[in-house]
Design a protein around this motif. Structure first.
Motif, PDB file in Angstrom:
ATOM      1  N   SER A   1      39.949  65.931 -75.743  1.00  0.00           N
ATOM      2  CA  SER A   1      39.114  66.705 -76.208  1.00  0.00           C
ATOM      3  C   SER A   1      40.071  67.751 -77.043  1.00  0.00           C
ATOM      4  O   SER A   1      40.734  68.732 -76.625  1.00  0.00           O
ATOM      5  CB  SER A   1      38.193  66.701 -75.460  1.00  0.00           C
ATOM      6  OG  SER A   1      37.762  65.549 -75.171  1.00  0.00           O
ATOM      7  N   CYS A   2      39.607  67.596 -78.148  1.00  0.00           N
ATOM      8  CA  CYS A   2      40.588  69.262 -78.794  1.00  0.00           C
ATOM      9  C   CYS A   2      39.911  70.083 -78.377  1.00  0.00           C
ATOM     10  O   CYS A   2      38.281  69.907 -78.247  1.00  0.00           O
ATOM     11  CB  CYS A   2      41.097  69.249 -80.138  1.00  0.00           C
ATOM     12  SG  CYS A   2      39.922  68.688 -80.877  1.00  0.00           S
ATOM     13  N   THR A   3      39.910  71.319 -79.140  1.00  0.00           N
ATOM     14  CA  THR A   3      39.508  72.561 -78.329  1.00  0.00           C
ATOM     15  C   THR A   3      38.606  72.656 -79.730  1.00  0.00           C
ATOM     16  O   THR A   3      39.305  72.719 -81.101  1.00  0.00           O
ATOM     17  CB  THR A   3      40.484  73.803 -77.793  1.00  0.00           C
ATOM     18  OG1 THR A   3      40.721  74.462 -79.269  1.00  0.00           O
ATOM     19  CG2 THR A   3      40.745  74.133 -76.847  1.00  0.00           C
ATOM     20  N   LEU A   4      37.278  73.605 -79.366  1.00  0.00           N
ATOM     21  CA  LEU A   4      36.900  74.317 -81.401  1.00  0.00           C
ATOM     22  C   LEU A   4      38.106  75.034 -82.057  1.00  0.00           C
ATOM     23  O   LEU A   4      37.588  74.569 -83.313  1.00  0.00           O
ATOM     24  CB  LEU A   4      35.255  74.824 -81.257  1.00  0.00           C
ATOM     25  CG  LEU A   4      34.811  75.403 -82.290  1.00  0.00           C
ATOM     26  CD1 LEU A   4      34.118  74.082 -82.822  1.00  0.00           C
ATOM     27  CD2 LEU A   4      33.396  76.353 -81.979  1.00  0.00           C
ATOM     28  N   LEU A   5      38.840  75.508 -81.298  1.00  0.00           N
ATOM     29  CA  LEU A   5      39.210  76.920 -81.724  1.00  0.00           C
ATOM     30  C   LEU A   5      40.319  75.850 -82.832  1.00  0.00           C
ATOM     31  O   LEU A   5      40.749  76.297 -83.693  1.00  0.00           O
ATOM     32  CB  LEU A   5      40.384  77.382 -80.676  1.00  0.00           C
ATOM     33  CG  LEU A   5      41.309  78.918 -80.885  1.00  0.00           C
ATOM     34  CD1 LEU A   5      41.058  79.613 -82.684  1.00  0.00           C
ATOM     35  CD2 LEU A   5      42.094  79.482 -80.147  1.00  0.00           C
ATOM     36  N   SER A   6      41.458  74.562 -82.259  1.00  0.00           N
ATOM     37  CA  SER A   6      42.241  74.278 -83.073  1.00  0.00           C
ATOM     38  C   SER A   6      41.037  73.253 -83.972  1.00  0.00           C
ATOM     39  O   SER A   6      42.320  73.905 -85.176  1.00  0.00           O
ATOM     40  CB  SER A   6      43.198  73.028 -81.988  1.00  0.00           C
ATOM     41  OG  SER A   6      41.291  71.947 -81.906  1.00  0.00           O
ATOM     42  N   MET A   7      39.902  72.784 -84.189  1.00  0.00           N
ATOM     43  CA  MET A   7      40.185  72.556 -85.088  1.00  0.00           C
ATOM     44  C   MET A   7      39.429  73.928 -86.478  1.00  0.00           C
ATOM     45  O   MET A   7      39.799  73.710 -87.409  1.00  0.00           O
ATOM     46  CB  MET A   7      38.452  72.058 -84.995  1.00  0.00           C
ATOM     47  CG  MET A   7      38.720  70.365 -84.208  1.00  0.00           C
ATOM     48  SD  MET A   7      36.551  69.333 -84.316  1.00  0.00           S
ATOM     49  CE  MET A   7      36.762  68.988 -85.431  1.00  0.00           C
ATOM     50  N   LEU A   8      39.108  75.357 -85.672  1.00  0.00           N
ATOM     51  CA  LEU A   8      38.173  76.098 -86.780  1.00  0.00           C
ATOM     52  C   LEU A   8      40.160  76.195 -87.214  1.00  0.00           C
ATOM     53  O   LEU A   8      40.515  76.363 -88.451  1.00  0.00           O
ATOM     54  CB  LEU A   8      38.344  77.156 -86.532  1.00  0.00           C
ATOM     55  CG  LEU A   8      36.601  77.239 -85.393  1.00  0.00           C
ATOM     56  CD1 LEU A   8      35.983  77.132 -84.528  1.00  0.00           C
ATOM     57  CD2 LEU A   8      35.413  76.947 -86.885  1.00  0.00           C
ATOM     58  N   GLU A   9      41.273  76.142 -86.790  1.00  0.00           N
ATOM     59  CA  GLU A   9      42.678  76.403 -86.956  1.00  0.00           C
ATOM     60  C   GLU A   9      43.103  75.169 -88.102  1.00  0.00           C
ATOM     61  O   GLU A   9      43.719  76.362 -89.056  1.00  0.00           O
ATOM     62  CB  GLU A   9      43.585  77.106 -86.156  1.00  0.00           C
ATOM     63  CG  GLU A   9      42.872  78.099 -84.931  1.00  0.00           C
ATOM     64  CD  GLU A   9      44.538  78.467 -84.119  1.00  0.00           C
ATOM     65  OE1 GLU A   9      44.488  79.305 -83.141  1.00  0.00           O
ATOM     66  OE2 GLU A   9      44.718  77.690 -83.394  1.00  0.00           O
ATOM     67  N   GLN A  10      43.262  74.552 -87.523  1.00  0.00           N
ATOM     68  CA  GLN A  10      43.694  73.077 -88.632  1.00  0.00           C
ATOM     69  C   GLN A  10      42.702  72.749 -89.565  1.00  0.00           C
ATOM     70  O   GLN A  10      42.924  72.829 -90.725  1.00  0.00           O
ATOM     71  CB  GLN A  10      43.607  71.885 -88.220  1.00  0.00           C
ATOM     72  CG  GLN A  10      44.618  71.800 -86.487  1.00  0.00           C
ATOM     73  CD  GLN A  10      44.424  71.021 -85.686  1.00  0.00           C
ATOM     74  OE1 GLN A  10      43.179  69.802 -85.852  1.00  0.00           O
ATOM     75  NE2 GLN A  10      45.092  71.316 -84.470  1.00  0.00           N
ATOM     76  N   ALA A  11      41.480  73.315 -89.885  1.00  0.00           N
ATOM     77  CA  ALA A  11      40.894  73.358 -91.169  1.00  0.00           C
ATOM     78  C   ALA A  11      40.769  72.368 -92.056  1.00  0.00           C
ATOM     79  O   ALA A  11      41.391  72.511 -93.751  1.00  0.00           O
ATOM     80  CB  ALA A  11      40.901  73.674 -92.429  1.00  0.00           C
ATOM     81  N   GLU A  12      40.689  71.478 -91.052  1.00  0.00           N
ATOM     82  CA  GLU A  12      40.865  70.322 -91.605  1.00  0.00           C
ATOM     83  C   GLU A  12      40.071  68.692 -92.110  1.00  0.00           C
ATOM     84  O   GLU A  12      39.906  68.095 -92.821  1.00  0.00           O
ATOM     85  CB  GLU A  12      42.263  68.920 -91.115  1.00  0.00           C
ATOM     86  CG  GLU A  12      43.202  69.566 -91.150  1.00  0.00           C
ATOM     87  CD  GLU A  12      44.638  68.916 -90.190  1.00  0.00           C
ATOM     88  OE1 GLU A  12      43.965  67.769 -89.097  1.00  0.00           O
ATOM     89  OE2 GLU A  12      45.472  69.388 -90.498  1.00  0.00           O
ATOM     90  N   GLU A  13      39.384  69.270 -91.280  1.00  0.00           N
ATOM     91  CA  GLU A  13      37.995  67.592 -91.696  1.00  0.00           C
ATOM     92  C   GLU A  13      36.701  69.128 -91.882  1.00  0.00           C
ATOM     93  O   GLU A  13      35.606  68.639 -90.035  1.00  0.00           O
ATOM     94  CB  GLU A  13      37.629  67.102 -89.672  1.00  0.00           C
ATOM     95  CG  GLU A  13      39.230  66.467 -89.630  1.00  0.00           C
ATOM     96  CD  GLU A  13      38.541  65.484 -88.497  1.00  0.00           C
ATOM     97  OE1 GLU A  13      37.712  64.198 -88.208  1.00  0.00           O
ATOM     98  OE2 GLU A  13      39.151  66.000 -87.166  1.00  0.00           O
ATOM     99  N   ARG A  14      35.822  69.305 -92.987  1.00  0.00           N
ATOM    100  CA  ARG A  14      35.461  69.945 -93.157  1.00  0.00           C
ATOM    101  C   ARG A  14      34.166  69.418 -92.329  1.00  0.00           C
ATOM    102  O   ARG A  14      33.040  70.255 -91.542  1.00  0.00           O
ATOM    103  CB  ARG A  14      35.483  71.232 -94.146  1.00  0.00           C
ATOM    104  CG  ARG A  14      33.947  71.978 -94.303  1.00  0.00           C
ATOM    105  CD  ARG A  14      34.303  72.194 -95.854  1.00  0.00           C
ATOM    106  NE  ARG A  14      35.031  73.680 -95.604  1.00  0.00           N
ATOM    107  CZ  ARG A  14      35.047  74.516 -96.752  1.00  0.00           C
ATOM    108  NH1 ARG A  14      34.376  73.963 -98.051  1.00  0.00           N
ATOM    109  NH2 ARG A  14      35.881  75.485 -96.374  1.00  0.00           N
ATOM    110  N   GLU A  15      33.462  68.557 -93.239  1.00  0.00           N
ATOM    111  CA  GLU A  15      32.562  67.836 -93.499  1.00  0.00           C
ATOM    112  C   GLU A  15      32.036  67.320 -91.578  1.00  0.00           C
ATOM    113  O   GLU A  15      31.027  68.004 -91.247  1.00  0.00           O
ATOM    114  CB  GLU A  15      32.351  66.318 -93.737  1.00  0.00           C
ATOM    115  CG  GLU A  15      31.236  66.098 -93.612  1.00  0.00           C
ATOM    116  CD  GLU A  15      31.133  64.665 -94.602  1.00  0.00           C
ATOM    117  OE1 GLU A  15      30.046  64.207 -94.673  1.00  0.00           O
ATOM    118  OE2 GLU A  15      31.462  64.710 -95.505  1.00  0.00           O
ATOM    119  N   ARG A  16      32.967  67.079 -91.136  1.00  0.00           N
ATOM    120  CA  ARG A  16      32.942  67.349 -89.244  1.00  0.00           C
ATOM    121  C   ARG A  16      32.561  68.524 -89.029  1.00  0.00           C
ATOM    122  O   ARG A  16      32.002  67.987 -87.849  1.00  0.00           O
ATOM    123  CB  ARG A  16      33.829  66.587 -88.537  1.00  0.00           C
ATOM    124  CG  ARG A  16      34.250  65.806 -87.408  1.00  0.00           C
ATOM    125  CD  ARG A  16      35.294  64.960 -87.138  1.00  0.00           C
ATOM    126  NE  ARG A  16      35.245  64.540 -85.092  1.00  0.00           N
ATOM    127  CZ  ARG A  16      36.016  65.737 -85.020  1.00  0.00           C
ATOM    128  NH1 ARG A  16      36.858  66.407 -85.065  1.00  0.00           N
ATOM    129  NH2 ARG A  16      35.965  64.886 -83.281  1.00  0.00           N
TER     130      ARG A  16
END
Length: 198
Positions: free
Chosen positions: A88-103
């Motif tokens: 599982s990825c971290t919330l930090l990595s999702m925020l930094e990548q900023a690729e899946e806004r809706e999800r």
């Protein structure tokens, strides 16, 4: 006694290192650098106060007890992996990548609801300590893996509901403030406005 191999190493921090459990890849083994680690003591105090409720809290990973390893005493926890076995990825990595806004925005709204429902007691809100676990093709949830509990000598918020809610609100809003300040490209202003707890 468990023998831990280099290929099972997951990572380390200031207080511990973590390995995949050699007999069960859905578990991990945490090894403390010092036996009286304050972070672990704080977390176990919180789990003890929660009692059986700890096993019913979706945000909190399961704890299975201790085990002897070739590197000393290990603490066995649930390892957070996706439904397909991927890490599982971290919330930090999702925020930094900023690729899946809706999800991401749906994940944050669900996280807020669960965090406040449980009146969760974190010691901090570093997004790197929150894992985003895909539980199906379309659904994800946040799991908290570190910085759990309070260092207060008498943690009244563990036992008094309105204090627990007040503390959860304070820490949740710190997370929202961090997201608003540092990750505005990843999350819309409308979503951020909806995340604040008053």
């Amino acid at each position: 006694m468990l023998k831990l191999k280099e290929e099972q190493f997951l990572g380390d921090g200031n207080h511990k290192k973590v390995y995949i459990h050699p007999e069960d890849s859905r578990k991990c083994v945490k090894l403390l650098f010092t036996p009286d680690d304050p972070d672990m003591e704080r977390e176990f105090r919180y789990r003890k106060a929660l009692g059986k409720k700890a096993d019913e809290m979706p945000l909190l990973t399961k704890y299975y007890g201790t085990v002897d390893t070739d590197q000393g005493l290990g603490y066995v926890f649930e390892r957070v992996v996706d439904y397909d076995g991927k890490v599982s990825c971290t919330l930090l990595s999702m925020l930094e990548q900023a690729e899946e806004r809706e999800r991401l925005e749906k994940i944050l709204k669900d996280f807020r609801r669960e965090f406040m429902r449980e009146s969760f007691a974190p010691a901090g809100v570093d997004p790197d300590n929150f894992l985003v676990q895909r539980v199906s093709e379309t659904e994800s949830c946040v799991r908290i893996i570190d910085n759990i509990g309070t260092s207060a000598a008498i943690p009244l918020e563990y036992y008094i509901g309105f204090l627990a809610k007040k503390r959860a609100r304070k820490y949740w809003n710190r997370l929202v403030e961090d997201i608003a300040r540092n990750y505005s490209e990843a999350v819309s202003k409308e979503c951020i406005d909806s995340l604040w707890e008053s």
